[in-house]
Design a protein around this motif. Structure first.
Motif: not given
Length: 119
Positions: A6-8, A25-26, A39-40, A117-118
């Motif tokens: 997952x990219x947040x 994510x959870x 995280x980015x 997941x983005x």
């Protein structure tokens, strides 16, 4: 079992995207999926310690971030160039168990995961 990354990319309180990413994510972790979080961009602000969300009239995300290991999320990655661009350091973060990654390492992470997941 497929590996999920997952990219947040969103700040924690501007929109609901950061909270939605953490919820996803959870939830994946709760169903025993192998899930990692990256995280980015503005998303690095989610890992910042001493957040005062109440000043913005919002609920803090610190508890959700702290719950990641309890839900089986073993890997949290933070994009080093995003930290640097915002004047942040590893010492600015409330998460101890993070791995800082470069642009090349982000590419590798994406290739190593089956689903993305983005947010």
């Amino acid at each position: 079992m497929s590996r999920i990354l997952c990219i947040s990319r969103h700040s924690p309180y501007q929109t609901s995207s950061a909270c939605d990413a953490l919820d996803a994510v959870l939830a994946a972790g709760a169903f025993d999926q192998e899930v990692s979080l990256l995280l980015m961009n503005e998303g690095v602000w989610q890992a910042l310690k001493n957040q005062q969300a109440s000043l913005l009239g919002r609920t803090g995300i610190g508890k959700k971030m702290a719950a990641l290991p309890l839900f089986g999320v073993k890997q949290v990655y933070i994009h080093t160039p995003s930290l640097t661009q915002r004047g942040l350091t590893r010492d600015s973060l409330h998460l101890d168990a993070v791995q800082l990654v470069t642009n090349n390492e982000v590419r590798t992470l994406i290739q190593q995961h089956d689903q993305l997941l983005s947010f």
